[in-house]
Scaffold this active site. Structure first.
Site, PDB file in Angstrom:
ATOM      1  CG  ASN A   1      -1.713   1.248   1.385  1.00 54.73           C
ATOM      2  OD1 ASN A   1      -1.749   2.078   0.472  1.00 54.73           O
ATOM      3  ND2 ASN A   1      -2.376   1.410   2.527  1.00 54.73           N
TER       4      ASN A   1
ATOM      5  CE  LYS B   1      -0.022   3.161   4.772  1.00 55.98           C
ATOM      6  NZ  LYS B   1       0.100   3.228   6.203  1.00 55.98           N
TER       7      LYS B   1
ATOM      8  CG  HIS C   1      -5.765   2.076   5.127  1.00 51.28           C
ATOM      9  ND1 HIS C   1      -5.278   2.988   6.030  1.00 51.28           N
ATOM     10  CD2 HIS C   1      -4.822   1.118   4.994  1.00 51.28           C
ATOM     11  CE1 HIS C   1      -4.064   2.600   6.416  1.00 51.28           C
ATOM     12  NE2 HIS C   1      -3.768   1.459   5.801  1.00 51.28           N
TER      13      HIS C   1
ATOM     14  CD  GLU D   1      -2.612   5.471   6.808  1.00 50.58           C
ATOM     15  OE1 GLU D   1      -2.579   5.452   5.573  1.00 50.58           O
ATOM     16  OE2 GLU D   1      -1.705   4.979   7.527  1.00 50.58           O
TER      17      GLU D   1
ATOM     18  CD  GLU E   1      -3.618  -2.417   7.241  1.00 50.42           C
ATOM     19  OE1 GLU E   1      -2.572  -2.731   6.678  1.00 50.42           O
ATOM     20  OE2 GLU E   1      -4.125  -1.294   7.143  1.00 50.42           O
TER      21      GLU E   1
ATOM     22  N   GLY F   1       2.553   2.027  10.900  1.00 48.85           N
ATOM     23  CA  GLY F   1       3.542   3.100  10.771  1.00 48.85           C
ATOM     24  C   GLY F   1       4.248   3.438  12.066  1.00 48.85           C
TER      25      GLY F   1
ATOM     26  CB  SER G   1       5.206  -2.176  11.961  1.00 51.62           C
ATOM     27  OG  SER G   1       4.788  -0.864  12.306  1.00 51.62           O
TER      28      SER G   1
HETATM   29  P1  13P Z   1       3.029   0.251   7.697  1.00 48.62           P
HETATM   30  O1  13P Z   1       3.508  -1.045   7.055  1.00 48.62           O
HETATM   31  O2  13P Z   1       3.820   1.431   7.249  1.00 48.62           O
HETATM   32  O3  13P Z   1       2.916   0.104   9.170  1.00 48.62           O
HETATM   33  O4  13P Z   1       1.551   0.511   7.140  1.00 48.62           O
HETATM   34  C1  13P Z   1       0.628  -0.524   7.210  1.00 48.62           C
HETATM   35  C2  13P Z   1      -0.551  -0.166   6.422  1.00 48.62           C
HETATM   36  O5  13P Z   1      -1.261   0.785   6.764  1.00 48.62           O
HETATM   37  C3  13P Z   1      -0.854  -0.953   5.218  1.00 48.62           C
HETATM   38  O6  13P Z   1      -2.110  -0.662   4.713  1.00 48.62           O
END
Ligand code: 13P
Length: 243
Positions: A9, A11, A96, A98, A166, A172, A205
């Site tokens: 992903n 982002k 997601h 976010e 997740e 992150g 992560s």
């Molecule tokens: P990270 O791998 O940066 O923690 O992000 C995970 C994520 O949000 C995947 O959709």
């Protein structure tokens, strides 16, 4: 049969030029990737065309990061299923954390509508669920996830579906959910589904150091990777994990 799906992903990272540069370094490293692993790159809308053109005939597939629930209409800034399907997009992330947090997209009822819109146009939705730290500390993991699944999957065909667990506190932060705990929660999610063959990923992560342990867990069918999917070298190491 449950499929192994390793998805990146990106982002809000990568211009078209950066996406192309990534592919040039990444694709040759898929030569030794075992056949049964499905690889997906979920890119920003602006990089989808470049991915579509350059992934043609390769092992990797194109994914998007969101989809509108209507096929067309007066929804400024939105992108619909037919628009994604036309670009050769095969997967789309839905819900997601976010999007839930920064774009105020909630469970009821639009995640459910987005999942159905993806399926209606032949895309596989990757539905994200997971708890906050506060919900975990309050012992509300199960009830929270149960609520999300109940709402988001109401009357959804579970034949063409991927779920990503997740935990929000692990995204992150560098703080991975312990592999056996991710395995436990994913087993719980599986017990709530009607189709035992739905692939369920872990996300939060994931990196080249912890991927082997994560993928060794019996309930975990793949990963959704943020930060570590941005560099060709680290994502190739993840995709080529040791089984
Ligand atoms: P990270 O791998 O940066 O923690 O992000 C995970 C994520 O949000 C995947 O959709």
């Amino acid at each position: 049969m449950r499929k192994i799906v390793i998805a990146g992903n990106w982002k809000m990272y990568k211009t078209q030029a950066e996406a192309l540069e990534f592919l040039q370094a990444f694709l040759p490293q898929l030569n030794q990737t075992p056949e049964e692993r499905e690889i997906v790159l979920c890119a920003p809308f602006t990089a989808l065309t470049v991915l579509s053109k350059n992934l043609h005939g390769s092992r990797a597939r194109v994914g998007a990061q969101n989809i509108h629930w209507e096929d067309f209409g007066a929804y400024t800034g939105a992108i619909s299923g037919p628009m994604l399907a036309e670009l050769g997009v095969r997967h789309v992330i839905v819900g997601h954390s976010e999007r839930r947090r920064y774009a105020w997209e909630t469970d009821d009822p639009i995640m459910n509508l987005r999942v159905k819109a993806a399926q209606r146009h032949g895309l596989t939705p990757i539905l994200c669920v997971g708890e906050t730290k506060a919900q975990r500390d309050a012992g509300k993991i199960e009830s929270h996830i149960l609520g999300q699944l109940k709402t988001d999957l109401a009357e959804v065909d579970q034949e063409n579906l991927i779920i990503a667990y997740e935990p929000i506190w692990a995204i992150g932060t560098g703080e991975t959910c312990p592999a056996d705990e991710a395995n436990r929660v994913i087993g719980l999610i599986r017990s709530l589904l009607t189709n035992a063959n739905v692939s369920i990923q872990y996300g939060g992560s994931v990196n080249p150091t912890n991927i082997d342990e994560i993928m060794a867990q019996p309930e975990i069918d793949g990963v959704l990777v943020g930060g570590a999917s941005l560099k060709a070298e680290s994502f190739a190491q993840i995709v080529n994990y040791q089984s």
